[in-house]
Design a protein around this motif. Sequence first.
Motif, PDB file in Angstrom:
ATOM      1  N   THR A 486       1.191   0.192   4.047  1.00  0.00           N
ATOM      2  CA  THR A 486       2.003   0.595   4.904  1.00  0.00           C
ATOM      3  C   THR A 486       3.253   0.199   4.419  1.00  0.00           C
ATOM      4  O   THR A 486       3.585  -0.777   3.910  1.00  0.00           O
ATOM      5  CB  THR A 486       2.315   0.251   7.100  1.00  0.00           C
ATOM      6  OG1 THR A 486       2.495  -0.915   6.680  1.00  0.00           O
ATOM      7  CG2 THR A 486       0.917   0.754   7.074  1.00  0.00           C
ATOM      8  N   TYR A 488       7.116  -1.457   3.749  1.00  0.00           N
ATOM      9  CA  TYR A 488       7.479  -2.397   3.606  1.00  0.00           C
ATOM     10  C   TYR A 488       8.893  -2.900   3.758  1.00  0.00           C
ATOM     11  O   TYR A 488       9.116  -2.539   2.310  1.00  0.00           O
ATOM     12  CB  TYR A 488       6.854  -3.944   3.558  1.00  0.00           C
ATOM     13  CG  TYR A 488       6.121  -4.970   3.674  1.00  0.00           C
ATOM     14  CD1 TYR A 488       5.545  -5.728   5.379  1.00  0.00           C
ATOM     15  CD2 TYR A 488       7.158  -5.979   2.903  1.00  0.00           C
ATOM     16  CE1 TYR A 488       6.433  -7.411   5.213  1.00  0.00           C
ATOM     17  CE2 TYR A 488       7.556  -7.470   3.524  1.00  0.00           C
ATOM     18  CZ  TYR A 488       7.555  -8.003   4.208  1.00  0.00           C
ATOM     19  OH  TYR A 488       7.240  -9.133   4.607  1.00  0.00           O
ATOM     20  N   THR A 489       9.765  -3.196   4.765  1.00  0.00           N
ATOM     21  CA  THR A 489      10.950  -3.207   3.774  1.00  0.00           C
ATOM     22  C   THR A 489      10.876  -5.225   4.031  1.00  0.00           C
ATOM     23  O   THR A 489      10.988  -5.466   5.302  1.00  0.00           O
ATOM     24  CB  THR A 489      11.609  -3.359   5.133  1.00  0.00           C
ATOM     25  OG1 THR A 489      11.543  -1.652   5.240  1.00  0.00           O
ATOM     26  CG2 THR A 489      13.804  -2.789   4.595  1.00  0.00           C
ATOM     27  N   THR A 502      13.009  -1.653  -0.108  1.00  0.00           N
ATOM     28  CA  THR A 502      11.142  -0.655   0.719  1.00  0.00           C
ATOM     29  C   THR A 502      10.964  -0.142  -0.392  1.00  0.00           C
ATOM     30  O   THR A 502      11.395   1.435   0.057  1.00  0.00           O
ATOM     31  CB  THR A 502      11.707   0.661   2.309  1.00  0.00           C
ATOM     32  OG1 THR A 502      12.010  -0.322   3.148  1.00  0.00           O
ATOM     33  CG2 THR A 502      10.375   0.410   2.401  1.00  0.00           C
ATOM     34  N   TYR A 512      -0.234   5.938   1.494  1.00  0.00           N
ATOM     35  CA  TYR A 512      -0.174   4.877   2.352  1.00  0.00           C
ATOM     36  C   TYR A 512      -1.678   5.380   3.191  1.00  0.00           C
ATOM     37  O   TYR A 512      -2.178   6.149   3.242  1.00  0.00           O
ATOM     38  CB  TYR A 512       0.834   4.951   3.311  1.00  0.00           C
ATOM     39  CG  TYR A 512       1.915   4.786   2.727  1.00  0.00           C
ATOM     40  CD1 TYR A 512       2.515   3.532   2.067  1.00  0.00           C
ATOM     41  CD2 TYR A 512       2.818   5.654   2.219  1.00  0.00           C
ATOM     42  CE1 TYR A 512       3.245   3.717   1.511  1.00  0.00           C
ATOM     43  CE2 TYR A 512       4.765   5.226   1.838  1.00  0.00           C
ATOM     44  CZ  TYR A 512       4.702   4.157   1.140  1.00  0.00           C
ATOM     45  OH  TYR A 512       5.610   4.094   0.396  1.00  0.00           O
ATOM     46  N   THR A 528       3.773  -1.978  -2.090  1.00  0.00           N
ATOM     47  CA  THR A 528       3.809  -1.980  -0.722  1.00  0.00           C
ATOM     48  C   THR A 528       3.127  -3.658  -0.960  1.00  0.00           C
ATOM     49  O   THR A 528       3.540  -4.532   0.549  1.00  0.00           O
ATOM     50  CB  THR A 528       3.393  -0.855   0.477  1.00  0.00           C
ATOM     51  OG1 THR A 528       2.355  -0.977   0.125  1.00  0.00           O
ATOM     52  CG2 THR A 528       4.374  -0.347   0.565  1.00  0.00           C
ATOM     53  N   ARG A 532       4.818  -7.447   0.105  1.00  0.00           N
ATOM     54  CA  ARG A 532       4.144  -8.423   1.451  1.00  0.00           C
ATOM     55  C   ARG A 532       3.733  -9.738   0.812  1.00  0.00           C
ATOM     56  O   ARG A 532       4.858 -10.404   1.646  1.00  0.00           O
ATOM     57  CB  ARG A 532       3.100  -7.947   1.977  1.00  0.00           C
ATOM     58  CG  ARG A 532       3.527  -6.663   2.647  1.00  0.00           C
ATOM     59  CD  ARG A 532       1.915  -6.151   3.513  1.00  0.00           C
ATOM     60  NE  ARG A 532       2.466  -5.430   4.249  1.00  0.00           N
ATOM     61  CZ  ARG A 532       2.704  -4.663   5.671  1.00  0.00           C
ATOM     62  NH1 ARG A 532       3.032  -5.945   5.727  1.00  0.00           N
ATOM     63  NH2 ARG A 532       2.976  -3.286   6.185  1.00  0.00           N
ATOM     64  N   ASP A 535       7.386 -11.531  -0.301  1.00  0.00           N
ATOM     65  CA  ASP A 535       8.315 -11.717   0.464  1.00  0.00           C
ATOM     66  C   ASP A 535       7.505 -13.836   1.480  1.00  0.00           C
ATOM     67  O   ASP A 535       7.945 -14.480   1.730  1.00  0.00           O
ATOM     68  CB  ASP A 535       7.869 -10.872   1.688  1.00  0.00           C
ATOM     69  CG  ASP A 535       9.112 -11.767   2.627  1.00  0.00           C
ATOM     70  OD1 ASP A 535      10.117 -11.938   2.442  1.00  0.00           O
ATOM     71  OD2 ASP A 535       8.112 -10.686   3.362  1.00  0.00           O
TER      72      ASP A 535
END
Length: 774
Positions: A486, A488-489, A502, A512, A528, A532, A535
């Motif tokens: 999905t 992701y920011t 994003t 997605y 995406t 993640r 991050d």
Amino acid sequence: MSKTSTPKKGFKKYILGFWIVFFVGILSVIFIFLLASWGALGPMPTFEELENPETNLATEVISADGQTLGKYFKENRTPINYEDLPDHLISALVATEDERFYSHSGIDARGTLRAAIYLGKRGGASTITQQLSKLLFTDPNKSGTFNRIIQKVKEWVIAVRLEEQYAKNEIITMYLNKFDFLYQAVGIRSASRIYFSKEPKDLTLEESATLVAMLKNPILYNPVKDQFKDNSEQRRNQVLKQMEKNGFITQKVKDSVQSLPLTTFFSPEEHDDGIATYFRAYVQEFMKDWIEDNPKPDGSSYSMYRDGLKIYTSVDYKMQTYAETAVEKHLKNLQKEFDRQNQNNKTAPFRSIDASEIESILKKGMRNSDRYKRMKRRGIDEDSIMATFNRKREMRLFSWDGPIDTLMTPKDSIRYYKSFLNTGMMSMTPQTGEIKAWVGGVNYKFFKYEHVKQAKRQVGSTFKPFVYATAIDQLHYSPCKEFPNTPYTIPKGKHGVTEDWTPSNAGGDDDYGGNKTLKKALAESINTITARVIDRTGPESVISLIDKLGIDTSRIQPVAAIALGTADISVYEMVSAYSAFANKGVYVKPYAIQRIEDKNGTILYQHQPQSRDVLSEEAAYVTIQLLEGVTQSGSGRRLKSNSDYAKNSEPYKRAVTGYPYVFENDIAGKTGTTQNQSDGWFIGMVPNLATGVWVGGEDRSVRFETIAYGQGATLALPIWGMYMKDVYADESLDISKEKFERPDNLSIQIDCDVASEDETSEEKEEATEFEIDF
């Protein structure tokens, strides 16, 4: 009595006068030779110079399998030993140039007397030894009768000294190693390679006779000059006649060989011709640095162009040939499609830039050109220099179908060269660091910029394995770990993000949904999920890893966006970094120079391996498992399947040569495509070989319009496939088809449920083929 004594006295006077003149003449000749030997008639070689005659010897670059890759030379001379000369070559030389070579001591008295009586009309008198002395120690450029006589006297004296100093076979070898056969063919070995594309020991009788025929006059009897081919054939036949006359061959053999047509296999050896030209340019730079840091024992510097050094490299001649063949086959075909798509492009070969940006690119190209730099050094003003770029001139241009001679302005030629897709390709052994193949571009003669080590380009998704490897090593992530696919920011202020970031997937909103394992996420290049992961690891940890893997991180900022491959990295760095995954987490610095020897075989340099532990064996193996997923179900699966899409799609029909590949063994690899399809990458590994390929335009605005043609799976992967197809077909190379070695006590779960990876619908299969991210 007095009448008869007077004539007798007169006769005795004439007799006495004759003998006085005779002996004075003999003494004068002896005195002239003594003067010559004392150096009174000009410099003469010393004993030391006779023992070590000065010659300019080419430095030879030698492959790992003993083949000559190329040479650096002032004179293209690579001496060989007497034992490497075929018997019929020596026989042809002696029979034609010096029939009594083995019986005289440097001067052929009978030949000299014959030449004097008949004024040279029945042949000259120079022996092979005299001809050698002329090549080594006298100046043939001095004109005038007196100077020619002095030169001949010096030749005689030096010839006698050479006979005292050297054995007959040494004199023959020195002479053949020294003679200039033209076309940079100095010495018999260069002549054999250039005129017949073979080593001297492999010359046939007629080929030996052709080369010996050239000794009389290499211009007048040159076999590759159209106007002199008849002369060459007639002289060759005369050499064969002399061989028969002196009992070296029978009349039957002579008649048989004389009836053969004159044939050559002309292969010039210029610095920018032949195989591995970009690699040889790299070696040249390596040698410049090495020579600067390693003087001779006497304090003087080695010379690549005179000292006859031998540079033994790790490059395999066969693998280099396969690599260059794959590049040529694919890019020649790809270029046709690229040109076809540019026919209606008003800004061709550029895309998505305006006229001012194009002009800026062309001006930069002009300022980087040799023409501009030469004129600038001469003090010519800027406006005058730029004006010359708009005046038409004759020039030779590169094309895939052969050079084109045309009339064009230099500025237009720069735009013309910008239109070509180029490449960088390197292959190495992960366990040793040996570079086995190096292709720095499409043609070194026309494109000097090198794309293996010199060029750095955005790497796209080929960077993602470093992000995943960091997570595996530090966070113990499994390939089976799932993340939601999905949006992701990463918020502003975190991981160097200046505003909320994003990233989107390649397929946009339709790309997605659901969860993806890390293995599936890497196979499909899901942006995406990569966001993640970084991050959680932080970009600093990823940069720390790639730094240990040999990548220059000085210009890579610790920002989250590096996860998607925004960094500029060279093919050399990427291949060596990936190799650590195949080498159980141990980074081995790649190298190309095994050792350097002087002309006597003394070792001057020996490579010392450099390695370091970077990842645990477990983390490296798990990363390999992720990369295998790319060739099993991702963008690299074209290597292992005969998919209907790849066979029937227009991009593959138009742009790809040599498909299908259908490798059955395990392959770990990753494709990469950068923004706007400016760069296409593929890096693939088997247990004992890692190979990386980049394809793109010189400028980032030179690109395909659509991702169908501009993705790494279309641009770069086919080169890897064709190369490995040839490599595997050559069993002598012993390239592994085995599985990557699984470490003992593997604690990370790698056996994921693969049911979700099954492609059951045509729509899903087609979508996957285009799931290439930025």
